[in-house]
Write a protein that holds these residues in place. Structure first.
Motif, PDB file in Angstrom:
ATOM      1  N   VAL A 130       0.853  -1.192   0.000  1.00 44.75           N
ATOM      2  CA  VAL A 130       0.000   0.000   0.000  1.00 44.75           C
ATOM      3  C   VAL A 130       0.887   1.240   0.000  1.00 44.75           C
ATOM      4  N   VAL A 131       0.334   2.337  -0.486  1.00 40.64           N
ATOM      5  CA  VAL A 131       0.977   3.640  -0.366  1.00 40.64           C
ATOM      6  C   VAL A 131       0.107   4.493   0.545  1.00 40.64           C
ATOM      7  N   VAL A 132       0.722   5.021   1.592  1.00 41.71           N
ATOM      8  CA  VAL A 132       0.008   5.805   2.601  1.00 41.71           C
ATOM      9  C   VAL A 132       0.336   7.278   2.413  1.00 41.71           C
ATOM     10  N   GLN A 133      -0.707   8.073   2.278  1.00 47.11           N
ATOM     11  CA  GLN A 133      -0.562   9.520   2.146  1.00 47.11           C
ATOM     12  C   GLN A 133      -1.182  10.184   3.368  1.00 47.11           C
ATOM     13  N   ASP A 134      -0.367  10.882   4.144  1.00 48.48           N
ATOM     14  CA  ASP A 134      -0.874  11.637   5.286  1.00 48.48           C
ATOM     15  C   ASP A 134      -1.268  13.031   4.821  1.00 48.48           C
ATOM     16  N   ARG A 135      -2.497  13.404   5.129  1.00 44.49           N
ATOM     17  CA  ARG A 135      -3.036  14.678   4.697  1.00 44.49           C
ATOM     18  C   ARG A 135      -3.501  15.476   5.908  1.00 44.49           C
ATOM     19  N   PRO A 136      -3.688  16.786   5.738  1.00 47.20           N
ATOM     20  CA  PRO A 136      -4.133  17.603   6.870  1.00 47.20           C
ATOM     21  C   PRO A 136      -5.469  17.145   7.450  1.00 47.20           C
ATOM     22  N   VAL A 137      -6.324  16.551   6.615  1.00 43.42           N
ATOM     23  CA  VAL A 137      -7.649  16.143   7.099  1.00 43.42           C
ATOM     24  C   VAL A 137      -7.759  14.636   7.302  1.00 43.42           C
ATOM     25  N   GLY A 138      -6.645  13.928   7.225  1.00 41.62           N
ATOM     26  CA  GLY A 138      -6.708  12.489   7.432  1.00 41.62           C
ATOM     27  C   GLY A 138      -5.673  11.746   6.618  1.00 41.62           C
ATOM     28  N   ARG A 139      -5.923  10.446   6.395  1.00 41.94           N
ATOM     29  CA  ARG A 139      -4.985   9.610   5.647  1.00 41.94           C
ATOM     30  C   ARG A 139      -5.686   8.955   4.472  1.00 41.94           C
ATOM     31  N   ALA A 140      -4.899   8.712   3.439  1.00 42.34           N
ATOM     32  CA  ALA A 140      -5.375   7.936   2.299  1.00 42.34           C
ATOM     33  C   ALA A 140      -4.443   6.742   2.136  1.00 42.34           C
ATOM     34  N   VAL A 141      -5.032   5.568   1.966  1.00 39.28           N
ATOM     35  CA  VAL A 141      -4.272   4.333   1.793  1.00 39.28           C
ATOM     36  C   VAL A 141      -4.686   3.718   0.465  1.00 39.28           C
ATOM     37  N   PHE A 142      -3.737   3.646  -0.456  1.00 40.09           N
ATOM     38  CA  PHE A 142      -4.037   3.211  -1.813  1.00 40.09           C
ATOM     39  C   PHE A 142      -3.194   1.995  -2.204  1.00 40.09           C
ATOM     40  N   SER A 143      -3.816   1.115  -3.006  1.00 42.15           N
ATOM     41  CA  SER A 143      -3.085   0.010  -3.616  1.00 42.15           C
ATOM     42  C   SER A 143      -3.800  -0.343  -4.922  1.00 42.15           C
ATOM     43  N   PRO A 144      -3.420   0.254  -6.030  1.00 44.99           N
ATOM     44  CA  PRO A 144      -2.218   1.057  -6.278  1.00 44.99           C
ATOM     45  C   PRO A 144      -2.451   2.539  -6.007  1.00 44.99           C
ATOM     46  N   PRO A 145      -1.371   3.330  -5.905  1.00 43.71           N
ATOM     47  CA  PRO A 145      -1.530   4.780  -5.785  1.00 43.71           C
ATOM     48  C   PRO A 145      -2.049   5.361  -7.094  1.00 43.71           C
ATOM     49  N   PRO A 146      -2.884   6.386  -7.034  1.00 44.48           N
ATOM     50  CA  PRO A 146      -3.454   6.956  -8.259  1.00 44.48           C
ATOM     51  C   PRO A 146      -2.418   7.702  -9.079  1.00 44.48           C
ATOM     52  N   GLY A 147      -2.704   7.799 -10.373  1.00 42.81           N
ATOM     53  CA  GLY A 147      -1.897   8.618 -11.252  1.00 42.81           C
ATOM     54  C   GLY A 147      -0.546   8.053 -11.615  1.00 42.81           C
ATOM     55  N   MET A 148      -0.327   6.732 -11.379  1.00 48.98           N
ATOM     56  CA  MET A 148       0.967   6.135 -11.674  1.00 48.98           C
ATOM     57  C   MET A 148       0.879   5.042 -12.741  1.00 48.98           C
ATOM     58  N   GLY A 149      -0.267   4.951 -13.399  1.00 49.23           N
ATOM     59  CA  GLY A 149      -0.394   3.988 -14.479  1.00 49.23           C
ATOM     60  C   GLY A 149      -0.306   2.535 -14.029  1.00 49.23           C
ATOM     61  N   ILE A 150      -0.695   2.264 -12.802  1.00 53.02           N
ATOM     62  CA  ILE A 150      -0.667   0.894 -12.286  1.00 53.02           C
ATOM     63  C   ILE A 150      -2.081   0.347 -12.359  1.00 53.02           C
ATOM     64  N   PRO A 151      -2.352  -0.568 -13.267  1.00 56.94           N
ATOM     65  CA  PRO A 151      -3.739  -0.996 -13.470  1.00 56.94           C
ATOM     66  C   PRO A 151      -4.331  -1.735 -12.286  1.00 56.94           C
ATOM     67  N   ARG A 152      -3.544  -2.602 -11.651  1.00 55.93           N
ATOM     68  CA  ARG A 152      -4.042  -3.386 -10.516  1.00 55.93           C
ATOM     69  C   ARG A 152      -2.878  -3.661  -9.572  1.00 55.93           C
ATOM     70  N   LEU A 153      -3.188  -3.831  -8.292  1.00 59.49           N
ATOM     71  CA  LEU A 153      -2.169  -4.195  -7.309  1.00 59.49           C
ATOM     72  C   LEU A 153      -2.877  -5.009  -6.229  1.00 59.49           C
ATOM     73  N   GLY A 154      -3.054  -4.452  -5.052  1.00 55.71           N
ATOM     74  CA  GLY A 154      -3.876  -5.103  -4.042  1.00 55.71           C
ATOM     75  C   GLY A 154      -3.267  -6.326  -3.406  1.00 55.71           C
ATOM     76  N   PRO A 155      -4.102  -7.125  -2.718  1.00 54.21           N
ATOM     77  CA  PRO A 155      -3.612  -8.229  -1.894  1.00 54.21           C
ATOM     78  C   PRO A 155      -3.254  -9.471  -2.691  1.00 54.21           C
ATOM     79  N   ILE A 156      -2.315 -10.234  -2.131  1.00 60.62           N
ATOM     80  CA  ILE A 156      -1.996 -11.577  -2.602  1.00 60.62           C
ATOM     81  C   ILE A 156      -2.232 -12.518  -1.428  1.00 60.62           C
ATOM     82  N   VAL A 157      -3.077 -13.489  -1.626  1.00 64.64           N
ATOM     83  CA  VAL A 157      -3.374 -14.444  -0.555  1.00 64.64           C
ATOM     84  C   VAL A 157      -2.839 -15.806  -0.965  1.00 64.64           C
ATOM     85  N   MET A 158      -2.102 -16.440  -0.045  1.00 64.46           N
ATOM     86  CA  MET A 158      -1.406 -17.698  -0.351  1.00 64.46           C
ATOM     87  C   MET A 158      -1.742 -18.767   0.683  1.00 64.46           C
TER      88      MET A 158
END
Length: 334
Positions: free
Chosen positions: A57-85
């Motif tokens: 995940v990519v964590v962005q700390d902001r003045p009004v809270g946090r954003a947790v992304f997987s994938p982070p926006p605007g980086m051309g990453i179509p999919r990421l997310g969890p891997i379960v094994m």
């Protein structure tokens, strides 16, 4: 379930060989860490010493809270997310591992906090998003096109294309042009053509060249750039393809280009497909992900390849208070 924050070396040792996206690889994640607007965190779920789940995940700390992304926006990453094994083939135990890993990660990143926005675009291999719905999150189904190339000849694959696509490829093969694999220089030409196309449409390409350059460089054999040039060497069009262990991914380029009255993008895709069959960068690759199955005008073209429509899931925070933040995310992601 024990959740640990991993280093890239730890991540590399725990990563499975199948069922991952190219952006799950350590080489891609190292570039994401350098360029993402936030902190890359690599979470691993363990049963004893056995890894049973991974989640970048990519964590962005902001003045009004946090954003947790997987994938982070605007980086051309179509999919990421969890891997379960899961270690057991039994459905009941697989569901239990998925549920417990999801619960543990969501607790670790504090998604219950009203000021935390969470969004994940999961891999097509991740087929059970129910734990996110049970955690009161929104779950949306999206689609991609994956062309199965396992144990198929180029001739067999080409016969499965639509008649109009076969004709377009044939017309392109009769042209006096060169299609070759190039390196970073070719990637820059593809990037510049893509940026110009965005500008013509009144949009702005969110990817910086430095990021694209670093990604293509770090991925090494996992990135190939296909470029069409005139006999004199003038750039016509190109495609940048990225590779996981399972598939090639149409990543950038493919802007509509006509040369001597013939559309040549289909010929570029054909070269990619033929190379996956005859000269893959990784022997285990058996498919070509064409992307673009969620946009109607693109589907009319990409469905001509006879690829399978494959679903994947988007999970995100729900509630009226999150709607503004989610709309802002979608604007950046476009």
């Amino acid at each position: 379930m024990q959740i640990e924050e991993l280093t890239l070396d730890d991540w590399s040792g725990a990563l499975p060989k199948e069922g991952i996206e190219v952006f799950h690889t350590p080489s891609a994640l190292s570039v994401v860490a350098d360029h993402a607007p936030g902190e890359l965190r690599l979470y691993g779920g363990f049963k004893g010493e056995q890894p049973v789940g991974l989640f970048p995940v990519v964590v962005q700390d902001r003045p009004v809270g946090r954003a947790v992304f997987s994938p982070p926006p605007g980086m051309g990453i179509p999919r990421l997310g969890p891997i379960v094994m899961p270690t057991s083939p039994k459905q009941r135990k697989r569901e239990r591992v998925n549920r417990r890993f999801t619960e543990a990660v969501l607790e670790e990143i504090e998604v219950d906090d009203s000021l935390t926005l969470f969004r994940s675009i999961c891999t097509a291999e991740y087929t059970d998003p129910r734990p996110y719905r049970w955690a009161d999150m929104d779950v949306e189904t999206k689609f991609t096109y994956v062309l199965d190339l396992d144990d198929r000849s180029p001739e067999d694959v080409r016969r499965s294309f639509s008649k109009s696509l076969r004709r377009e490829i044939g017309d392109g093969e009769e042209l006096d042009l060169r299609i070759e694999r190039e390196g970073v220089e070719g990637a820059r030409s593809v990037y510049d053509a893509t940026r110009r196309r965005y500008e013509e449409q009144g949009r702005e390409l969110s990817l910086d060249w430095d990021y694209v350059r670093d990604l293509v460089t770090q991925l090494e054999d996992r990135a190939r750039v296909y470029v069409a040039r005139t006999p004199e060497g003038r750039f016509l069009a190109g495609i940048t393809v990225l590779y996981s262990n399972d598939a090639g991914y149409f990543w950038q380029g493919g802007t509509r280009t006509t040369y001597q009255g013939v559309e040549i993008n289909s010929l570029l895709h054909w070269h990619v497909i033929r190379d996956i069959i005859e000269d893959p960068p990784i022997d285990s690759i058996t498919g070509y992900d064409l992307m673009g199955a969620n946009t109607e005008r693109l589907c009319q073209y990409k469905s001509k390849f006879g690829a399978e429509l494959v679903p994947y899931y988007v999970t995100e925070s729900s509630g009226a208070g999150m709607e503004v933040a989610k709309r802002a995310y979608r604007m950046v992601a476009k």
